[in-house]
Each structure stands twice: as structure tokens, then as C-alpha cells.
Design a protein around this motif. Structure first.
Motif, PDB file in Angstrom:
ATOM      1  N   GLU A 116       0.946  -1.236   0.001  1.00  0.00           N
ATOM      2  CA  GLU A 116      -0.131  -0.182   0.126  1.00  0.00           C
ATOM      3  C   GLU A 116       0.886   1.261  -0.097  1.00  0.00           C
ATOM      4  O   GLU A 116       0.551   2.261  -0.551  1.00  0.00           O
ATOM      5  CB  GLU A 116      -0.881  -0.005   1.383  1.00  0.00           C
ATOM      6  N   HIS A 117       2.026   1.126   0.742  1.00  0.00           N
ATOM      7  CA  HIS A 117       2.856   2.353   0.810  1.00  0.00           C
ATOM      8  C   HIS A 117       3.599   2.553  -0.581  1.00  0.00           C
ATOM      9  O   HIS A 117       3.506   3.687  -0.900  1.00  0.00           O
ATOM     10  CB  HIS A 117       4.098   2.163   1.748  1.00  0.00           C
ATOM     11  N   ARG A 163       2.226   1.772  -3.474  1.00  0.00           N
ATOM     12  CA  ARG A 163       1.381   2.407  -4.384  1.00  0.00           C
ATOM     13  C   ARG A 163       1.045   3.733  -4.191  1.00  0.00           C
ATOM     14  O   ARG A 163       0.874   4.545  -5.150  1.00  0.00           O
ATOM     15  CB  ARG A 163      -0.132   1.518  -4.054  1.00  0.00           C
ATOM     16  N   THR A 164       1.085   4.085  -2.857  1.00  0.00           N
ATOM     17  CA  THR A 164       0.803   5.516  -2.532  1.00  0.00           C
ATOM     18  C   THR A 164       2.052   6.527  -3.005  1.00  0.00           C
ATOM     19  O   THR A 164       1.894   7.516  -3.685  1.00  0.00           O
ATOM     20  CB  THR A 164       0.823   5.742  -1.063  1.00  0.00           C
ATOM     21  N   GLN A 165       3.215   5.862  -2.914  1.00  0.00           N
ATOM     22  CA  GLN A 165       4.316   6.700  -3.209  1.00  0.00           C
ATOM     23  C   GLN A 165       4.440   6.872  -4.959  1.00  0.00           C
ATOM     24  O   GLN A 165       4.553   7.863  -5.468  1.00  0.00           O
ATOM     25  CB  GLN A 165       5.784   5.777  -2.861  1.00  0.00           C
ATOM     26  N   SER A 179       1.594   6.740  -6.751  1.00  0.00           N
ATOM     27  CA  SER A 179       0.595   7.653  -7.375  1.00  0.00           C
ATOM     28  C   SER A 179       0.893   9.174  -7.261  1.00  0.00           C
ATOM     29  O   SER A 179       0.446  10.029  -7.653  1.00  0.00           O
ATOM     30  CB  SER A 179      -0.714   7.574  -6.370  1.00  0.00           C
TER      31      SER A 179
END
Length: 384
Positions: free
Chosen positions: A227-228, A230-232, A234
Motif C-alpha cells: 500500500e505504501h 502504491r501511494t508513493q 501515485s
């Protein structure tokens, strides 16, 4: 102890036909030969492991301290128990006198207890490392590690002292088994059931609970990392190149450290599973085939039981590149090259890095302050 001193050496004069009499001579000869091979592999493999771990600082971490204890117990099992097992297969009875008839099972059960408790302590070390990392530096100080190892030996042998002196069962010749084991004492009491529950069931349950928790923590951590990432990705447009590069390097180091810790954890799990595989068959054979209708089943159970003392070094070689390198260094390299194992290049090649493990799952080493002079310049952390 007076009973031990007065115990006569005339067992062989009153022996009865044992379960070995139901086995064919060829099967017993095969069992004796295989047990001899197991003894040789166990002696050399466990001794080599102890030497490699003592000589190579970078594999001398906390888990290695417990692995050395495990190897010593297995070495003693091979040296002091298996020769009598070979004799039993060969002669089909016990012919070594009454004193040894008490001391050999005392050593046998004691070493089994030390082995399982050592595996439990290694598993607990993995659990605290992964699930409660903030506790690690406080729990695994040098004197605490020494106390844990001393406890595993004193508890395993201490709980058998009442049996040794004949007040809670007794070590004696069992005519049905053709060897020396735990028999009921004069009052009909035996320590076998209690020993099985306290020294086998409880540590095994502890190990299983720790691994269930470890798998849950690792699974949750992997989900958070994905998840981290993917956030980075994005939000990558809002970061400058230098910040993004530093973040990527840190993530790679953390991932490398976690992967190294996970490899060690999987190796310990393999050791525990091999312990169960080696000990369960003979237990099942004694319960399900008490009258020995299937001799091959019993012989296989005995051989697996004995193989437990030599299988761990094989697991280390197969599952851990660091141990393979340590073995190679102990066998082939002079002392000057062994000291080369302390270099950072060797660490990075095999997955060790102090910078990595400080930022993720700290690799606490028994000799870290001596092996890495940069440690004195590092930020203060938990005392080791």
C-alpha cells in the motif's frame, strides 16, 4: 544416589526376549549400519557448525548462540547415545551393565529436552525480532542469553534427577524394548507422561503459537508495504528526484533486511518441522503397533529419531547462504581469510548490513562492537 551405587551390573544374566527378537537379522544389521552413518554425520556436522559459528563473527548473532547450544546437545547425543543404539541393534539386548543402563537414558532424554527447548528459544527470538522489535535490545542482552541457555540445560536434565535416583519412576532395563528406558518405580509411578507434556507438548505449542503470530505479522507488513509503494507511485509527480531516490534506496535496504530475517525464520521453522517428523513416527509406532506386527515401521521410527541429531546442519547448508559461506570458511580458509568475513562486502553479498538492520529488523550480534568499529559512531540504540 545410594541406589545408583548399589545397582548391580548383572542385567544381561536376566534379560528376556525383546522386541528386537521379532526383527530379521538383516533388518537389524541394516539399522546398525545406518545408525553408524548417522552418528558420523552428526558428529562431524554439529562440530563443524559450532566451529563455523565461533570463527565467523558475522553469523554469530543471537540466534546462533542458541543454535550452538542445539548443536552441542546433538553432538553429545551422537557421541554418548548412538553407540549404545548400534550395540542394541547388533546384539539385540543390553550388555553394558547397570550404571550405564541408568546414565544412557538420562543423557538421551536430557539431550532431547535441550534440543526442543533450544528450538523453542530460537523461535521466541524470531518472534520478538519480528513482532515486538522494540523489545529486542532489552531482552537479548548477553547475560539474558546466557541465562536462557543455562536454563534449557538445567531444566532438561534437572527434571530427570528424581527418575535417576528412583523416586519418580526409574531408569532401568526394559525387557520388552531390549534397551534401557523409564520404568515405573516401586510405587508404580513413572515420569514418562509428565515429561512428554512438560518437555515436548508445551514447547511445541509455544513454537506453533509463535509461528502463527509471525506469519500474521509478516503478512500484515507486506500488505502495508504494498500500500505504501502504491501511494508513493501515485504521488511520485510531487517529489523531486533526489527525495525519490533516497526513498527507493531506503525501501530496498529495508526489504533486504526483512528478507534476510525471513530466511532465518523459515530455516528455524524447517528445523522444528524436521524435529516433529523425526520424533512422531516412533511415538506412533509404539502406540499403534505395541506388539510389533510391522517391524519395518519400528526400525524406520528409530532411524528417524536418531537422524534428528544430524539433520540440522544439513538444513543450515540448504537454506542459508551465510551458513554455507561460514562452513566453507571454516573448512578451507586460513585465519586471515576468515577475518575477511567481517568485511561489509561479504555482508552485502550474503544479506547482512548493519545500516540495513538498524533501519528495519535489527540484527543483534554477540560481537558487534568488536566486529564493526563504526558501531561506536552510530546513533545510540538499545544496549546490547
Amino acid at each position: 544416589m545410594e541406589q545408583l551405587a548399589n545397582f548391580t551390573d548383572d542385567i544381561s544374566s536376566s534379560v528376556q526376549p525383546s522386541e528386537f527378537s521379532k526383527f530379521s537379522p538383516a533388518l537389524l544389521t541394516f539399522a546398525a549400519v545406518v545408525t553408524g552413518l548417522i552418528m558420523l554425520v552428526g558428529l562431524s556436522g554439529n562440530l563443524l557448525t559450532v566451529v563455523a559459528l565461533l570463527k565467523c563473527p558475522k553469523v554469530r548473532n543471537v540466534a546462533a548462540a542458541f543454535i550452538i547450544s542445539l548443536c552441542i546437545a546433538d553432538f553429545l547425543f551422537c557421541a554418548m547415545v548412538l553407540p549404545f543404539a548400534i550395540s542394541g541393534f547388533w546384539t539385540q539386548t543390553w550388555s553394558h551393565g547397570g550404571v550405564l543402563c541408568r546414565l544412557v537414558p538420562f543423557l538421551r532424554y536430557g539431550n532431547v529436552g535441550v534440543s526442543l527447548l533450544s528450538i523453542a528459544l530460537i523461535t521466541l527470538n524470531r518472534y520478538i525480532m519480528i513482532a515486538h522489535h522494540s523489545w529486542y535490545g532489552r531482552v537479548y542482552r548477553k547475560h539474558n542469553i546466557a541465562l536462557m541457555i543455562v536454563f534449557s540445560w538445567m531444566f532438561s536434565y534437572g527434571m530427570q534427577v528424581p527418575t535417576l535416583i528412583g523416586v519418580w519412576g526409574k531408569f532401568d532395563y526394559d525387557p520388552e524394548l531390549g534397551t534401557c528406558s523409564i520404568l515405573p518405580d516401586e510405587n508404580g509411578r513413572s515420569s514418562k507422561t509428565a515429561m512428554f507434556i512438560i518437555a515436548f507438548i508445551v514447547p511445541a505449542l509455544l513454537i506453533l503459537i509463535c509461528y502463527a503470530r509471525i506469519f500474521w505479522v509478516v503478512h500484515s507488513s507486506e500488505q502495508r508495504m504494498r500500500e505504501h509503494q502504491r501511494t508513493q507511485h501515485s504521488g511520485a509527480g510531487a517529489l523531486n528526484n533526489s527525495t525519490d531516490k533516497r526513498s527507493t534506496i531506503k525501501d530496498n535496504r529495508d526489504t533486504k533486511a526483512r528478507r534476510n530475517e525471513w530466511r532465518i525464520t523459515k530455516m528455524v521453522l524447517a528445523i522444528f518441522l524436521s524435529f516433529l517428523v523425526c520424533y512422531l513416527p516412533i511415538t506412533m509406532a509404539k502406540v499403534a503397533d505395541s506388539h510389533v506386527h510391522y517391524p519395518v515401521f519400528h526400525i524406520a521410527g528409530y532411524l528417524l529419531l536418531y537422524a534428528s541429531a544430524c539433520v540440522n546442519p544439513i538444513i543450515y547448508v540448504i537454506m542459508n547462504a551465510q551458513y554455507r559461506a561460514a562452513y566453507a570458511a571454516a573448512l578451507c580458509c586460513p585465519l586471515s581469510r576468515l577475518t575477511g568475513l567481517t568485511s561489509e562486502k561479504w555482508n552485502e553479498r550474503h544479506g547482512y548490513s548493519y545500516s540495513n538492520t538498524r533501519t528495519a529488523l535489527s540484527q543483534v550480534s554477540l560481537g558487534e562492537s568488536r566486529a564493526d568499529p563504526r558501531a561506536s559512531m552510530a546513533p545510540a540504540g538499545p544496549a546490547r
